[in-house]
Design a protein around this motif. Structure first.
Motif, PDB file in Angstrom:
ATOM      1  N   ALA A 107       0.824  -1.208   0.000  1.00  0.00           N
ATOM      2  CA  ALA A 107       0.000   0.000   0.000  1.00  0.00           C
ATOM      3  C   ALA A 107       0.856   1.255   0.000  1.00  0.00           C
ATOM      4  O   ALA A 107       0.435   2.301  -0.495  1.00  0.00           O
ATOM      5  CB  ALA A 107      -0.935   0.000   1.210  1.00  0.00           C
ATOM      6  N   SER A 108       2.071   1.159   0.532  1.00  0.00           N
ATOM      7  CA  SER A 108       2.925   2.345   0.594  1.00  0.00           C
ATOM      8  C   SER A 108       3.670   2.589  -0.710  1.00  0.00           C
ATOM      9  O   SER A 108       4.290   3.629  -0.879  1.00  0.00           O
ATOM     10  CB  SER A 108       3.917   2.233   1.748  1.00  0.00           C
ATOM     11  OG  SER A 108       4.853   1.203   1.502  1.00  0.00           O
ATOM     12  N   GLU A 109       3.643   1.612  -1.620  1.00  0.00           N
ATOM     13  CA  GLU A 109       4.282   1.808  -2.920  1.00  0.00           C
ATOM     14  C   GLU A 109       3.428   2.765  -3.738  1.00  0.00           C
ATOM     15  O   GLU A 109       2.203   2.649  -3.764  1.00  0.00           O
ATOM     16  CB  GLU A 109       4.421   0.475  -3.653  1.00  0.00           C
ATOM     17  CG  GLU A 109       5.432  -0.445  -3.022  1.00  0.00           C
ATOM     18  CD  GLU A 109       5.541  -1.776  -3.753  1.00  0.00           C
ATOM     19  OE1 GLU A 109       4.804  -1.993  -4.737  1.00  0.00           O
ATOM     20  OE2 GLU A 109       6.365  -2.592  -3.334  1.00  0.00           O
ATOM     21  N   PRO A 110       4.067   3.713  -4.404  1.00  0.00           N
ATOM     22  CA  PRO A 110       3.287   4.666  -5.195  1.00  0.00           C
ATOM     23  C   PRO A 110       2.597   3.971  -6.363  1.00  0.00           C
ATOM     24  O   PRO A 110       3.179   3.107  -7.003  1.00  0.00           O
ATOM     25  CB  PRO A 110       4.324   5.667  -5.689  1.00  0.00           C
ATOM     26  CG  PRO A 110       5.627   4.952  -5.595  1.00  0.00           C
ATOM     27  CD  PRO A 110       5.488   3.941  -4.495  1.00  0.00           C
ATOM     28  N   THR A 111       1.368   4.316  -6.560  1.00  0.00           N
ATOM     29  CA  THR A 111       0.637   3.766  -7.691  1.00  0.00           C
ATOM     30  C   THR A 111       0.495   4.853  -8.738  1.00  0.00           C
ATOM     31  O   THR A 111       0.292   6.018  -8.418  1.00  0.00           O
ATOM     32  CB  THR A 111      -0.761   3.268  -7.273  1.00  0.00           C
ATOM     33  OG1 THR A 111      -1.461   4.350  -6.665  1.00  0.00           O
ATOM     34  CG2 THR A 111      -0.665   2.113  -6.303  1.00  0.00           C
ATOM     35  N   VAL A 112       0.635   4.459  -9.969  1.00  0.00           N
ATOM     36  CA  VAL A 112       0.538   5.407 -11.063  1.00  0.00           C
ATOM     37  C   VAL A 112      -0.877   5.337 -11.606  1.00  0.00           C
ATOM     38  O   VAL A 112      -1.330   4.286 -12.056  1.00  0.00           O
ATOM     39  CB  VAL A 112       1.558   5.073 -12.169  1.00  0.00           C
ATOM     40  CG1 VAL A 112       1.413   6.025 -13.338  1.00  0.00           C
ATOM     41  CG2 VAL A 112       2.955   5.084 -11.619  1.00  0.00           C
ATOM     42  N   THR A 113      -1.562   6.438 -11.494  1.00  0.00           N
ATOM     43  CA  THR A 113      -2.900   6.496 -12.061  1.00  0.00           C
ATOM     44  C   THR A 113      -2.898   7.552 -13.148  1.00  0.00           C
ATOM     45  O   THR A 113      -2.278   8.604 -13.012  1.00  0.00           O
ATOM     46  CB  THR A 113      -3.959   6.854 -10.994  1.00  0.00           C
ATOM     47  OG1 THR A 113      -3.590   8.088 -10.396  1.00  0.00           O
ATOM     48  CG2 THR A 113      -4.047   5.768  -9.935  1.00  0.00           C
ATOM     49  N   HIS A 114      -3.553   7.235 -14.198  1.00  0.00           N
ATOM     50  CA  HIS A 114      -3.623   8.159 -15.326  1.00  0.00           C
ATOM     51  C   HIS A 114      -5.021   8.751 -15.384  1.00  0.00           C
ATOM     52  O   HIS A 114      -6.009   8.050 -15.213  1.00  0.00           O
ATOM     53  CB  HIS A 114      -3.311   7.437 -16.639  1.00  0.00           C
ATOM     54  CG  HIS A 114      -1.923   6.860 -16.657  1.00  0.00           C
ATOM     55  ND1 HIS A 114      -0.818   7.640 -16.845  1.00  0.00           N
ATOM     56  CD2 HIS A 114      -1.465   5.592 -16.488  1.00  0.00           C
ATOM     57  CE1 HIS A 114       0.266   6.878 -16.805  1.00  0.00           C
ATOM     58  NE2 HIS A 114      -0.102   5.630 -16.588  1.00  0.00           N
ATOM     59  N   ALA A 115      -5.092  10.023 -15.615  1.00  0.00           N
ATOM     60  CA  ALA A 115      -6.396  10.681 -15.770  1.00  0.00           C
ATOM     61  C   ALA A 115      -7.013  10.201 -17.072  1.00  0.00           C
ATOM     62  O   ALA A 115      -6.316  10.019 -18.071  1.00  0.00           O
ATOM     63  CB  ALA A 115      -6.223  12.199 -15.785  1.00  0.00           C
ATOM     64  N   PRO A 116      -8.312   9.972 -17.067  1.00  0.00           N
ATOM     65  CA  PRO A 116      -8.954   9.537 -18.303  1.00  0.00           C
ATOM     66  C   PRO A 116      -8.892  10.649 -19.338  1.00  0.00           C
ATOM     67  O   PRO A 116      -8.823  11.826 -18.990  1.00  0.00           O
ATOM     68  CB  PRO A 116     -10.400   9.249 -17.874  1.00  0.00           C
ATOM     69  CG  PRO A 116     -10.594  10.032 -16.626  1.00  0.00           C
ATOM     70  CD  PRO A 116      -9.246  10.129 -15.977  1.00  0.00           C
ATOM     71  N   PRO A 117      -8.907  10.295 -20.613  1.00  0.00           N
ATOM     72  CA  PRO A 117      -8.921  11.322 -21.657  1.00  0.00           C
ATOM     73  C   PRO A 117     -10.144  12.212 -21.486  1.00  0.00           C
ATOM     74  O   PRO A 117     -11.148  11.810 -20.914  1.00  0.00           O
ATOM     75  CB  PRO A 117      -9.000  10.520 -22.958  1.00  0.00           C
ATOM     76  CG  PRO A 117      -8.589   9.125 -22.604  1.00  0.00           C
ATOM     77  CD  PRO A 117      -8.875   8.952 -21.149  1.00  0.00           C
ATOM     78  N   ALA A 118     -10.041  13.431 -21.965  1.00  0.00           N
ATOM     79  CA  ALA A 118     -11.116  14.425 -21.796  1.00  0.00           C
ATOM     80  C   ALA A 118     -12.454  13.889 -22.247  1.00  0.00           C
ATOM     81  O   ALA A 118     -13.486  14.194 -21.663  1.00  0.00           O
ATOM     82  CB  ALA A 118     -10.780  15.711 -22.540  1.00  0.00           C
ATOM     83  N   ALA A 119     -12.479  13.058 -23.260  1.00  0.00           N
ATOM     84  CA  ALA A 119     -13.748  12.548 -23.766  1.00  0.00           C
ATOM     85  C   ALA A 119     -14.430  11.640 -22.757  1.00  0.00           C
ATOM     86  O   ALA A 119     -15.643  11.471 -22.779  1.00  0.00           O
ATOM     87  CB  ALA A 119     -13.532  11.803 -25.082  1.00  0.00           C
ATOM     88  N   GLU A 120     -13.657  11.043 -21.810  1.00  0.00           N
ATOM     89  CA  GLU A 120     -14.227  10.112 -20.837  1.00  0.00           C
ATOM     90  C   GLU A 120     -14.620  10.812 -19.551  1.00  0.00           C
ATOM     91  O   GLU A 120     -15.232  10.206 -18.676  1.00  0.00           O
ATOM     92  CB  GLU A 120     -13.243   8.996 -20.530  1.00  0.00           C
ATOM     93  CG  GLU A 120     -12.958   8.098 -21.723  1.00  0.00           C
ATOM     94  CD  GLU A 120     -11.959   7.006 -21.388  1.00  0.00           C
ATOM     95  OE1 GLU A 120     -11.836   6.658 -20.192  1.00  0.00           O
ATOM     96  OE2 GLU A 120     -11.296   6.512 -22.300  1.00  0.00           O
ATOM     97  N   VAL A 121     -14.263  12.082 -19.357  1.00  0.00           N
ATOM     98  CA  VAL A 121     -14.605  12.801 -18.137  1.00  0.00           C
ATOM     99  C   VAL A 121     -16.087  13.169 -18.214  1.00  0.00           C
ATOM    100  O   VAL A 121     -16.547  13.701 -19.202  1.00  0.00           O
ATOM    101  CB  VAL A 121     -13.735  14.079 -17.984  1.00  0.00           C
ATOM    102  CG1 VAL A 121     -14.150  14.868 -16.764  1.00  0.00           C
ATOM    103  CG2 VAL A 121     -12.273  13.692 -17.910  1.00  0.00           C
TER     104      VAL A 121
END
Length: 152
Positions: free
Chosen positions: A132-146
């Motif tokens: 849980a302490s390891e950084p997770t990489v999350t990517h923001a969804p493309p603008a079309a998916e927001v």
């Protein structure tokens, strides 16, 4: 002539001797006296520079009040192998942690747990906390998916 590199298993066994000795608050001199060698020899055993013979390991186990198998425990599900031990520098990091205040405290507390199921639960908890302490990489969804209401 290059320096002889300790065998990883000898270094691991030596680090387990050192860990247990420190957990008991025993000096190298006292262990040496109990097993009939010099404290310099104990230093070499603990670094893995000198291999510990079977009869000597039995004597060390007796003085440190652990079974001989204690020195070979890597994982309860597998016998000791060089896989997972990493490079010697990895063993030095492990040894450094095990001899630190936190490492000794953690190991002393863990050694007091007699129930194997509780030990496994503690190990599972620690592994999950480490993950849980390891950084997770999350990517923001493309603008079309927001969703429409979240756009600026």
């Amino acid at each position: 002539m290059s320096a002889k590199v300790p065998n990883p298993i000898d270094a691991y066994v030596g680090s387990r001797v050192r860990m247990r000795r420190l957990m008991l608050g025993m000096s190298q001199e006292r262990l040496a006296e109990q097993i009939g060698v010099t404290f310099q020899q104990v230093q070499k055993y603990e670094k893995g520079t000198n291999r510990i013979g079977a009869s000597r390991l039995q004597a060390i186990a007796g003085v440190l009040a652990v079974p001989v198998a204690f020195f070979f425990q890597q994982d309860n599900t597998q016998p000791l192998t060089t896989e997972g031990l990493g490079a010697i520098s990895g063993l030095e990091d492990l040894s450094e942690f095990l001899t630190s205040k936190e490492g000794l405290s953690l190991n002393k507390a863990f050694m007091k747990i007699n129930d194997p199921n509780v030990r496994q639960s503690v190990l599972t908890l620690i592994k999950s906390l480490a993950n849980a302490s390891e950084p997770t990489v999350t990517h923001a969804p493309p603008a079309a998916e927001v969703p429409f209401g979240l756009r600026n």
